[in-house]
Design an enzyme around this catalytic site. Structure first.
Site, PDB file in Angstrom:
ATOM      1  N   HIS A 162       3.227   6.045  -1.077  1.00 29.42           N
ATOM      2  CA  HIS A 162       3.242   4.607  -0.765  1.00 29.42           C
ATOM      3  C   HIS A 162       3.447   4.306   0.715  1.00 29.42           C
ATOM      4  O   HIS A 162       4.177   3.381   1.076  1.00 29.42           O
ATOM      5  CB  HIS A 162       4.335   3.910  -1.575  1.00 29.42           C
ATOM      6  CG  HIS A 162       4.052   3.810  -3.052  1.00 29.42           C
ATOM      7  ND1 HIS A 162       2.785   3.835  -3.573  1.00 29.42           N
ATOM      8  CD2 HIS A 162       4.905   3.680  -4.112  1.00 29.42           C
ATOM      9  CE1 HIS A 162       2.861   3.714  -4.902  1.00 29.42           C
ATOM     10  NE2 HIS A 162       4.118   3.631  -5.246  1.00 29.42           N
ATOM     11  N   HIS A 210       3.348  -4.024  -5.734  1.00 27.73           N
ATOM     12  CA  HIS A 210       4.137  -3.200  -6.658  1.00 27.73           C
ATOM     13  C   HIS A 210       5.120  -4.045  -7.466  1.00 27.73           C
ATOM     14  O   HIS A 210       6.268  -3.652  -7.673  1.00 27.73           O
ATOM     15  CB  HIS A 210       4.879  -2.123  -5.861  1.00 27.73           C
ATOM     16  CG  HIS A 210       5.178  -0.874  -6.627  1.00 27.73           C
ATOM     17  ND1 HIS A 210       6.155  -0.800  -7.592  1.00 27.73           N
ATOM     18  CD2 HIS A 210       4.624   0.353  -6.577  1.00 27.73           C
ATOM     19  CE1 HIS A 210       6.210   0.416  -8.081  1.00 27.73           C
ATOM     20  NE2 HIS A 210       5.276   1.140  -7.490  1.00 27.73           N
ATOM     21  N   GLU A 245      -0.764  -1.755 -10.849  1.00 24.15           N
ATOM     22  CA  GLU A 245      -1.069  -1.600  -9.433  1.00 24.15           C
ATOM     23  C   GLU A 245      -2.563  -1.362  -9.243  1.00 24.15           C
ATOM     24  O   GLU A 245      -3.046  -0.247  -9.405  1.00 24.15           O
ATOM     25  CB  GLU A 245      -0.264  -0.443  -8.847  1.00 24.15           C
ATOM     26  CG  GLU A 245       1.241  -0.535  -9.072  1.00 24.15           C
ATOM     27  CD  GLU A 245       1.929   0.813  -8.913  1.00 24.15           C
ATOM     28  OE1 GLU A 245       1.678   1.483  -7.881  1.00 24.15           O
ATOM     29  OE2 GLU A 245       2.687   1.209  -9.814  1.00 24.15           O
TER      30      GLU A 245
END
Length: 350
Positions: free
Chosen positions: A106, A180, A314
């Protein structure tokens, strides 16, 4: 339609502000310029009770101290895991920060989920919201190229929240951005998400191996816990002995691949509250994560955290695509513009 704002404090000399936008139906969402975090989405149930349907903290300090869940935040420059924190592009090897050793996750140690964005109110004929912008410098977290990212969150009078991402680079670089947020349609976290139903226009999922890294194999969903064509309760993937559900902590943490030529859509429902959220995106996949790793020391809006308290959807490119040439490319060239969009529409059913 209207908006309000409140100061959440300062970070490295920059003011952090939470904005709240309300449409003519009374639906609202709140977001901070820190990490573009969506802190609240308030929608009614079938009885008209307006409650929050995403997990969120109350203060900036809580978000800063509890970064692990990436709660409601933008993640990038690349969402998901990159094997070994490295990739090759145009004959050059790049090494990224490995914030989940030995892999990169991420965006790295300080991804976009932890920076303060510039912000501006956006008001259009039938929508209102916020535009966030950020300059990601060449070499940030190991990525090549200067990258300019724009994030728009727009609320419409159709009870839609439209998430749009645009970006430009001056060098070839991998990019795939997502939000997220953890959804819980019961409202104010009254119940966990095991009884939520998911219907999705997918026909394959990515098999995961060690460290939750894709093996490269795309598995057809038919006759598996990943077949959501006719709808499936999330608990069906939690309470079974299917190996792929077991290796991620009993549940889902998998990229689901939308059907080619399909609608690229999904519907999440909570029968008891009557709330329904439909999702439409231009992205090739959606990572379904059922909160298998949520720790019990968090408190979300006064409710103690636990496994399965929220579910993430996501929308993004395929994780680790930069190391899998057989996957759709996530490499952006200087002459191109990155564009990703996901529309969330909320309604109630009888």
């Amino acid at each position: 339609m209207n908006y309000s704002k409140r100061s959440m404090g300062e970070l490295n000399g920059a003011e952090v502000t939470e904005y709240t936008f309300t449409n003519n139906n009374g639906m609202s969402f709140s977001s901070m310029n820190y990490g573009c975090i969506i802190t609240k989405i308030i929608v009614p149930d079938r009885e008209g009770n307006k409650e929050n349907v995403v997990l969120g903290f109350e203060t900036l300090e809580e978000y800063r101290e509890n970064k692990g869940p990436y709660l409601g935040a933008i993640v990038g420059r690349v969402a998901g895991r990159i094997r070994g924190g490295q990739f090759e592009l145009n004959g050059k090897e790049y090494r990224l920060n490995t914030n989940t050793p030995p892999n990169h996750l991420h965006g790295g140690n300080v991804g976009w989920s932890e920076v303060v964005f510039e912000s501006a109110i956006v008001e259009e004929d039938d929508s209102i919201g916020i535009r966030y912008t950020y300059h990601s410098p060449d070499g940030e977290e190991g990525y090549p190229g200067n990258f300019e990212i724009t994030v728009d969150y727009l609320l419409t009078n159709e009870n839609e929240l439209v998430l749009t991402y645009h970006g430009k680079t001056d060098q070839e670089t991998p990019v795939t951005v997502t939000n997220h947020s953890y959804f819980n349609l019961s409202g104010n976290n009254k119940r966990d998400i095991t009884e939520h139903e998911l219907i999705a226009d997918i026909d394959r999922y990515l098999e995961l191996g060690e460290g939750f890294i894709p093996t490269g194999k795309m598995v057809h969903t038919e006759n598996t816990p990943f077949d959501f064509a006719e709808g499936k309760l999330l608990k069906e993937g939690i309470n079974n002995n299917y190996e792929q559900n077991r290796i991620v902590g009993d549940g889902y943490d998998h990229p689901l691949i939308f059907s080619e030529g399909g609608s690229h859509s999904a519907i999440l429902r909570d029968k008891e509250s009557g709330r329904e959220m439909s999702l439409i995106t231009n992205q090739p996949a959606v990572v379904l994560y059922t909160g298998n790793q949520l720790e019990d020391h968090y408190r979300f809006n006064g409710v103690s955290s636990r496994k399965y308290l929220g579910v993430c959807l996501e929308t993004q490119g395929l994780p680790d695509a930069i190391n899998h040439p057989e996957f759709p490319s996530v490499v952006l060239k200087p002459e191109e513009t990155y564009h990703a969009e996901t529309k969330l529409k909320f309604r109630v059913t009888e």
